[in-house]
Design an enzyme around this catalytic site. Structure first.
Site, mmCIF file in Angstrom:
data_model
loop_
_atom_site.group_PDB
_atom_site.id
_atom_site.type_symbol
_atom_site.label_atom_id
_atom_site.label_comp_id
_atom_site.label_asym_id
_atom_site.label_seq_id
_atom_site.Cartn_x
_atom_site.Cartn_y
_atom_site.Cartn_z
ATOM 1 N N ARG A 26 -0.412 24.696 -18.803
ATOM 2 C CA ARG A 26 -1.753 25.024 -18.308
ATOM 3 C C ARG A 26 -2.782 24.373 -19.222
ATOM 4 N NH1 ARG A 26 1.057 30.802 -18.011
ATOM 5 N NH2 ARG A 26 1.769 29.888 -19.960
ATOM 6 N N GLY B 262 19.926 61.097 -15.122
ATOM 7 C CA GLY B 262 18.980 62.073 -14.586
ATOM 8 C C GLY B 262 19.619 63.129 -13.715
ATOM 9 N N TYR C 91 14.443 24.205 -9.532
ATOM 10 C CA TYR C 91 14.329 24.852 -10.842
ATOM 11 C C TYR C 91 13.418 26.081 -10.744
ATOM 12 C CZ TYR C 91 9.644 22.779 -11.313
ATOM 13 O OH TYR C 91 8.330 22.442 -11.118
ATOM 14 N N MET D 152 22.442 66.163 -12.314
ATOM 15 C CA MET D 152 22.746 67.503 -12.783
ATOM 16 C C MET D 152 23.813 67.504 -13.867
ATOM 17 S SD MET D 152 24.341 70.733 -10.809
ATOM 18 C CE MET D 152 25.943 70.507 -11.571
ATOM 19 N N ARG E 232 -0.280 21.078 -15.239
ATOM 20 C CA ARG E 232 -1.261 21.502 -14.236
ATOM 21 C C ARG E 232 -2.663 21.137 -14.714
ATOM 22 N NH1 ARG E 232 -1.964 27.794 -13.053
ATOM 23 N NH2 ARG E 232 -3.219 27.656 -14.953
ATOM 24 N N GLY F 275 3.269 28.613 -7.180
ATOM 25 C CA GLY F 275 2.544 29.532 -8.065
ATOM 26 C C GLY F 275 2.550 30.906 -7.410
ATOM 27 N N THR F 276 3.616 31.657 -7.631
ATOM 28 C CA THR F 276 3.792 32.891 -6.857
ATOM 29 C C THR F 276 2.858 34.015 -7.292
ATOM 30 O OG1 THR F 276 5.664 33.416 -8.291
ATOM 31 C CG2 THR F 276 6.164 32.441 -6.143
ATOM 32 N N ASN F 277 2.208 33.888 -8.462
ATOM 33 C CA ASN F 277 1.219 34.907 -8.839
ATOM 34 C C ASN F 277 0.066 34.894 -7.832
ATOM 35 O OD1 ASN F 277 2.879 35.019 -11.045
ATOM 36 N ND2 ASN F 277 1.399 34.203 -12.493
ATOM 37 N N ASP F 278 -0.508 33.699 -7.633
ATOM 38 C CA ASP F 278 -1.625 33.598 -6.682
ATOM 39 C C ASP F 278 -1.163 33.734 -5.239
ATOM 40 O OD1 ASP F 278 -3.668 33.505 -8.434
ATOM 41 O OD2 ASP F 278 -4.158 31.387 -8.190
ATOM 42 N N SER G 237 5.358 22.943 -6.683
ATOM 43 C CA SER G 237 5.683 24.026 -7.618
ATOM 44 C C SER G 237 4.981 25.276 -7.096
ATOM 45 C CB SER G 237 5.187 23.698 -9.027
ATOM 46 O OG SER G 237 5.460 24.773 -9.892
ATOM 47 N N ARG H 119 30.792 69.231 -11.265
ATOM 48 C CA ARG H 119 30.077 68.077 -11.820
ATOM 49 C C ARG H 119 29.509 67.220 -10.701
ATOM 50 N NH1 ARG H 119 34.614 68.316 -15.509
ATOM 51 N NH2 ARG H 119 33.952 68.153 -17.699
ATOM 52 N N LYS I 237 32.688 59.168 -10.317
ATOM 53 C CA LYS I 237 33.559 60.133 -11.000
ATOM 54 C C LYS I 237 34.731 60.529 -10.110
ATOM 55 C CE LYS I 237 31.538 62.637 -13.965
ATOM 56 N NZ LYS I 237 30.418 63.422 -14.383
ATOM 57 N N ARG J 285 35.278 55.937 -16.754
ATOM 58 C CA ARG J 285 34.291 55.104 -16.055
ATOM 59 C C ARG J 285 34.023 53.884 -16.925
ATOM 60 N NH1 ARG J 285 28.986 59.036 -16.942
ATOM 61 N NH2 ARG J 285 29.128 59.138 -19.198
ATOM 62 N N HIS K 25 23.717 62.595 -25.361
ATOM 63 C CA HIS K 25 22.877 62.138 -24.247
ATOM 64 C C HIS K 25 21.932 61.028 -24.704
ATOM 65 C CE1 HIS K 25 19.277 62.338 -21.594
ATOM 66 N NE2 HIS K 25 20.178 62.533 -20.657
ATOM 67 N N GLU L 24 0.207 27.701 -3.692
ATOM 68 C CA GLU L 24 -0.192 29.061 -4.058
ATOM 69 C C GLU L 24 -1.163 29.681 -3.050
ATOM 70 O OE1 GLU L 24 -2.225 28.738 -7.894
ATOM 71 O OE2 GLU L 24 -2.628 26.638 -7.449
ATOM 72 N N CYS M 269 6.829 28.562 -10.737
ATOM 73 C CA CYS M 269 6.318 28.719 -12.107
ATOM 74 C C CYS M 269 5.507 29.994 -12.282
ATOM 75 C CB CYS M 269 5.486 27.504 -12.510
ATOM 76 S SG CYS M 269 4.046 27.241 -11.456
#
Length: 881
Positions: free
Chosen positions: A561, A102, A850, A104, A617, A765-768, A763, A93, A23, A337, A455, A744, A830
């Site tokens: 899978r 959020g 990829y 003031m 897989r 496997g970023t979850n595991d 490849s 302001r 602002k 803005r 708002h 993984e 993946c």
């Protein structure tokens, strides 16, 4: 040299937003280009951080600089703060670097007290105006700076209007307002134990402190977390000389966008009120007029305003959100803005501005937040279902999109119910910054009051949530938790459906359908595809999902899978027969029955892909997941398989594991039961051969999961090659295929150079990898991860946003080691992170070929990949305007 904590508007410019906040920087910029801006000064974000470093106290140095700036403003305006003849009044302001709902709210008319209000009457000859300004100031100051609930004052105002049969606030007389001021001051004294402060300097310092404190209020923290805004930025404070929109019929105030923030149409969009102050428009206390009416009411002002808005859009090269006040026939600009907008509008504006020569294609691509695209890819209502639905009421189409859920009337309730899995619609008389957490948790928002720039409307558009505002025929009783329209009553927990594009509210649950993507989106994604050089694939386990992925622009399948093919009603008995077999021969017999099913699945997928890549897989989960565990199901299965119940129970017991995620699963199954992966390799080959015979090019990527040592992959690779070659030889066919592994396990990352000797691709496997890297169970981490983020141990849930410092370092090491063995080793990701923008950018930086994600997230991943390339300086798009 002493630190400069306070800048007058004439000392700044737009590139100082990190110091002056958005602002403040824009007020300075508008001043520098000669626009009519009421003057003032900005207390920097650095002053805010110093305030926190100083145990919540404003330092003497900062106080001195505020005094000096105030004195200069008084000289410039020819008025003094608190003067009893012609007082200077100011607005206060907040102004963070990034616009934050959020933060003031504004305080207007600061400097009024029992003495200076007489000076305002004397200088304006308008008693009504002076007391109207004073009552507004007391309420705003009490609410915003002190924390006295706004409704305590609203109740007084509403009661006076009801007693005197007034329709609007503007009907209140000077005497009415004088009495209201007395009552407001009594409320203040009752709530605080102190008289309303009469010293304008004290008022100002309390207001400045309130802005600083609002930086760390819960609402602001939630918004920053939601929008990836750093907690260390701090907020600036803007002190600005007042101009008055409530001085009669030749005065007014308004909010406008240089383009339509819902649709992106290139037309002025906004609202204004005659004889009002700024908060009246956004609070919805009176129904505002469309900005185009200003052309009739004040043609000269409208012409000047139109010229200024065009100038601002050309100057900033983006759609602007402006606030203005008209004081006795003179126009003043209070803010500009970059305007918040829906995803549909954002893309249309970006595409149009490229065509207009205002921005380059690169700038258009960088302007769209990848997550915004989710708005376009989510369901809407089907017209046939809408025809059958019962319309409850209509309001303003404040933010497009469809939502259906149970209604709740308080933000806290919305948060609580959403946490237990309910789909929530937040219904309010009007929303305020206090409601931000409830708005985050809700699927959609309905308000009884408020306009298109209220708002609720602005925040919902920024969040990509549907919102219907200003439902004037709807009465909301927040205390009783009901809403009524005529004789219809909707109670807490009842279902409603809303269409934010039309402003319609329907009773009950209206079915939803996927949305259509327009030509602007298609054009934009064509630019994205021209720009990026990292491929985007999709996770899909059947031909139906594969087709959906292609519809969203996927360039192949990055994770198929195969175990998901086993849970079909026809197949699960054969899988169970294989599992309980007590000899290799019996197991092979069951696998031979499964093979045709898997072959047909692969054939259908290859046909749909029509030559595009497919990473398959092999079986990954532990075998116990396929078996029943309750007595009745065990009995039925024993009967079906013609074995004794006790023998089946014994087999189930043998397969039980203390920690299945670290147990007998993935490649370990094939080490002990090699015939399983061989059956799958044959099914892949047969499906591929059938598709190739029909003219489809197939080059499957066969992936071995959970490898931790090169020796595992070496053995399993031999098994796969043996099965594939046998099938090819039988059919007299040739096929290009590759065999790789899913990385993984941390050990696989640190020995990736060895594993690469036997792998054609990696490849991730970023979850595991996340699970094992942190030692967290994905299934149980939800019990404590919320607390971790609340206490800032984690900024983000590492299962949603890749932990670049730890897990990312493992990935980076695996990439470097793998390519040290094979420089052209193909690599992708993946896990869930494959569609998360920050994680996609990280993968690009590591040189992955990829990413793969769910079908709906394909466009998001594509945009993130294109942006990563532009940021890295490797753009291929033309820079011509």
């Amino acid at each position: 040299m002493d630190t400069k904590f306070v800048y007058r508007f004439v000392e700044g410019h737009k590139d100082m937003r990190s110091l002056l906040g958005g602002k403040g920087a824009n007020l300075a910029e508008m001043t520098s280009i000669g626009l009519p801006v009421p003057q003032g000064f900005t207390i920097t974000t650095q002053a805010c951080n110093t305030y926190y470093d100083n145990d919540g106290k404003i330092s003497a140095d900062i106080l001195d600089q505020i005094d000096q700036a105030l004195e200069l403003l008084e000289v410039e305006q020819g008025k003094k703060l608190g003067d009893d003849k012609d007082p200077l009044l100011v607005s206060v302001r907040s102004g963070a670097v990034f616009s934050m709902p959020g933060m003031m709210d504004t305080i207007l008319n600061l400097g009024l007290n029992d003495s200076s209000v007489q000076g305002l009457i004397a200088s304006t000859q308008n008693e009504r105006f002076a007391y109207d300004s004073y009552r507004r100031f007391i309420q705003m100051f009490a609410d915003v700076a002190i924390g006295i609930p706004k409704y305590k004052f609203d109740m007084v105002l509403d009661q006076v209007k009801e007693d005197k049969a007034y329709e609007d606030d503007t009907d209140l007389s000077g005497n009415d307002l004088k009495e209201i001021v007395k009552t407001f001051k009594q409320i203040y004294q009752t709530e605080t134990g102190y008289a309303f402060p009469q010293d304008p300097k004290k008022q100002l310092l309390l207001a400045i402190e309130a802005v600083f404190k609002s930086w760390n209020n819960p609402r602001a923290k939630v918004y920053r977390k939601l929008n990836d805004i750093s907690h260390s930025l701090g907020t600036a404070v803007n002190i600005q000389a007042m101009v008055y929109g409530n001085m009669g019929e030749n005065s007014g105030t308004g909010v406008a966008f240089t383009r339509n923030p819902s649709t992106g149409e290139n037309q002025l969009f906004g609202e204004y009120l005659i004889n009002a102050q700024g908060e009246d428009v956004v609070a919805g206390v009176r129904t505002p007029q469309d900005i185009n009416r200003l052309k009739e009411d004040m043609p000269g002002i409208y012409k000047q305003f139109l010229e200024i808005t065009r100038l601002l859009e050309n100057h900033y090269h983006d759609m602007q959100d402006v606030e203005f006040t008209i004081e006795k026939g003179k126009l003043f600009m209070l803010q500009t803005r970059n305007g918040k907008r829906t995803a549909k509008a954002a893309i249309k504006i970006a595409v149009d501005q490229v065509k207009e020569g205002l921005i380059s294609k690169e700038e258009a691509i960088l302007r769209i937040e990848p997550k915004q695209l989710e708005q376009l890819l989510h369901p809407s209502f089907d017209n046939k279902d809408l025809e059958a639905a019962e319309l409850l009421t209509t309001g303003l189409p404040a933010s497009p999109g469809a939502a259906c859920g149970q209604v709740y009337f308080h933000a806290d309730d919305a948060v609580r119910e959403a946490k237990v899995g309910k789909t929530v619609l937040l219904v309010r008389q009007e929303t305020s910054p206090e409601d931000i957490e409830g708005m985050v948790s809700a699927k959609g928002i309905i308000t009884a009051r408020g306009g298109m720039t209220s708002h609720a409307a602005v925040v919902a558009r920024g969040m990509g949530k549907p919102c219907v505002a200003g439902c004037s025929h709807m009465q909301v009783d927040e205390e009783a938790r009901i809403l009524t329209v005529a004789s219809l009553v909707v109670r807490e927990g009842d279902y409603l459906s809303i269409d934010g594009a039309t402003g319609s509210v329907y009773l009950g649950q209206v079915p939803m359908t996927t949305s259509d993507l327009d030509q602007d989106f298609i054009t934009f994604m064509e630019w994205v595809d021209q720009e990026r050089d990292m491929k985007v694939r999709s996770n899909a386990d059947n031909s139906r999902d594969a087709q959906k992925a292609l519809d969203f622009g996927a360039e192949g399948i990055g994770l198929c899978r195969t175990e998901h093919m086993f849970f079909d009603e026809e197949r699960i008995p054969l899988v169970r027969q294989m599992i309980v077999a007590d000899s290799v021969e019996e197991r092979v017999k069951a696998l031979d029955k499964l093979l045709p099913h898997q072959r047909d699945d692969f054939y259908k997928i290859f046909k749909v892909l029509d030559g595009k890549s497919c990473n398959i897989r092999l079986l990954d989960p532990p075998l116990h997941e396929f078996l029943p565990h309750d007595e009745e199901s065990i009995g039925s299965l024993a009967q079906e398989l013609h074995i004794h119940v006790n023998d089946l129970k014994k087999r189930i017991k043998e397969l039980e594991e203390f920690n299945p995620m670290l147990g007998h699963r993935g490649c370990r199954l094939s080490i002990t039961y090699p015939e399983m992966y061989q059956m799958q390799a044959r099914a892949i080959s047969q499906g591929a051969i059938k598709a190739m015979q029909e003219g489809v090019f197939v080059s499957p990527e066969i992936m071995v999961p959970l490898v931790s040592t090169v020796e595992e992959l070496k053995i399993i690779r031999g098994l796969i090659e043996e099965a594939v070659e046998e099938e090819l030889q039988k059919a007299g066919a040739r096929m290009d295929y590759t065999i790789g592994t899913m990385i993984e396990i941390p050990r696989a990352c640190v020995t990736a150079d060895d594993i690469a000797e036997e792998a054609d691709f990696f490849s991730f496997g970023t979850n595991d990898l996340t699970q094992m890297g942190f030692g967290f169970s994905r299934d149980d981490a939800g019990k404590f991860l919320g607390e971790y983020m609340e206490k800032d141990i984690f900024e983000k849930d590492p299962f949603q946003v890749l932990d670049q410092k730890g897990v990312g370092r493992l990935l980076k090491m695996a990439v470097q080691l793998g390519r040290s063995s094979k420089s052209d080793l193909k690599m992708g990701i993946c896990g869930e992170h494959g569609g998360e923008p920050a994680s996609v950018e990280f993968c690009y930086q590591q040189g992955l070929n990829y990413v793969s994600c769910s079908p709906f997230r394909v466009p998001i991943a594509k945009l993130a990949a294109a942006q990563a390339k532009i940021k890295a300086g490797g753009s291929s798009l033309s820079l011509d305007k």
